[in-house]
Design a protein around this motif. Structure first.
Motif, PDB file in Angstrom:
ATOM      1  N   GLN A  73      36.878  22.069  -5.804  1.00  0.00           N
ATOM      2  CA  GLN A  73      37.388  21.946  -7.170  1.00  0.00           C
ATOM      3  C   GLN A  73      36.516  21.011  -8.002  1.00  0.00           C
ATOM      4  O   GLN A  73      36.251  21.268  -9.185  1.00  0.00           O
ATOM      5  N   SER A  74      36.054  19.938  -7.386  1.00  0.00           N
ATOM      6  CA  SER A  74      35.255  18.953  -8.106  1.00  0.00           C
ATOM      7  C   SER A  74      34.378  18.198  -7.119  1.00  0.00           C
ATOM      8  O   SER A  74      34.488  18.363  -5.906  1.00  0.00           O
ATOM      9  N   GLY A  75      33.489  17.376  -7.659  1.00  0.00           N
ATOM     10  CA  GLY A  75      32.639  16.549  -6.801  1.00  0.00           C
ATOM     11  C   GLY A  75      31.475  17.305  -6.191  1.00  0.00           C
ATOM     12  O   GLY A  75      31.136  18.419  -6.606  1.00  0.00           O
ATOM     13  N   VAL A  76      30.849  16.674  -5.213  1.00  0.00           N
ATOM     14  CA  VAL A  76      29.640  17.214  -4.581  1.00  0.00           C
ATOM     15  C   VAL A  76      29.885  18.625  -4.034  1.00  0.00           C
ATOM     16  O   VAL A  76      30.863  18.875  -3.342  1.00  0.00           O
ATOM     17  N   GLY A  77      28.988  19.539  -4.383  1.00  0.00           N
ATOM     18  CA  GLY A  77      29.092  20.920  -3.914  1.00  0.00           C
ATOM     19  C   GLY A  77      29.765  21.866  -4.878  1.00  0.00           C
ATOM     20  O   GLY A  77      29.657  23.088  -4.731  1.00  0.00           O
ATOM     21  N   ALA A  78      30.448  21.315  -5.897  1.00  0.00           N
ATOM     22  CA  ALA A  78      31.101  22.177  -6.889  1.00  0.00           C
ATOM     23  C   ALA A  78      30.030  22.905  -7.702  1.00  0.00           C
ATOM     24  O   ALA A  78      29.024  22.320  -8.094  1.00  0.00           O
ATOM     25  N   GLY A  79      30.254  24.194  -7.944  1.00  0.00           N
ATOM     26  CA  GLY A  79      29.276  24.993  -8.664  1.00  0.00           C
ATOM     27  C   GLY A  79      29.873  25.728  -9.841  1.00  0.00           C
ATOM     28  O   GLY A  79      31.069  26.030  -9.881  1.00  0.00           O
TER      29      GLY A  79
END
Length: 214
Positions: A73-79
């Protein structure tokens, strides 16, 4: 005569090519603004791509733009990927770093109308009156990018979009701060009402102590 003109034209082209090639390859565009809200509120609007359409300066350029989300949903890895008209083109973003509530780094990849990969950094710092937000984009221009910058001021062009985005983000943050304040006021009022109700019920349920007969 024609030969001299051609030689002169060729020389001018070589000079222009050499000048373009000598231009700095690396660039940075940066804007700073103070938003009236705590860092965690501002950070949350940037760290979640689902929130971007509310303040992004490019979202309104194409109401029919197709967007897709990937990863968490958010943070590292969100695209986030988009495909739109000639004004917004096609590309994708990926959050590479996320440090609550101080920093978000986004890898920005343009696919159309031209291919390019840049890094976008958001820094959040508590200051008097709210949060200072620094929005910066950095990258490296190839030869065509250098040529483009000769006729178009990238700092002015992209910086203008950053300024619009920060102004829109200010409105979103103000609304969120107001919403949180109203929710907290409602919570306090509900807690107070519950305490008063409990006290009243306790008073009614308390046994009546008989008074001694004189």
């Amino acid at each position: 005569m024609l030969q001299k003109l051609l030689v002169g034209l060729a020389a001018a082209i070589l000079i222009l090519v050499g000048f373009i090639a000598s231009r700095p390859a690396e660039f940075t565009v940066k804007r700073v603004a103070t938003l009236p809200g705590p860092s965690d509120v501002v950070f949350a609007q940037v760290n979640d791509f689902h929130q971007w359409n509310a303040w992004s300066p490019w979202a309104a350029l194409d109401p029919d733009m197709k967007t897709t989300y990937s990863g968490p949903q958010s943070g590292v890895g969100a695209g986030y990927a988009w495909t739109g008209n000639e004004q917004v083109g096609e590309g994708r973003m990926t959050i590479e770093e996320s440090r609550v509530p101080e920093h978000v780094r986004v890898k920005l990849e343009f696919i159309k109308p031209w291919a390019a990969t840049n890094l976008t950094d958001f820094h959040f710092k508590p200051v008097d009156g709210g949060t200072e937000v620094t929005w910066a984009m950095s990258g490296t221009n190839d030869f065509m990018g250098k040529a483009f910058c000769l006729v178009m001021d990238m700092d002015a062009m992209v910086g203008k979009d950053f300024e619009k985005g920060l102004a829109s983000l200010k409105g979103v943050v103000e609304a969120e701060v107001k919403k949180r304040a109203e929710a907290e006021a409602a919570r306090v009022a509900a807690a107070k009402a519950a305490e008063e109700k409990a006290a009243a019920e306790a008073a009614v349920a308390a046994p009546v102590i008989a008074q001694p007969t004189p």
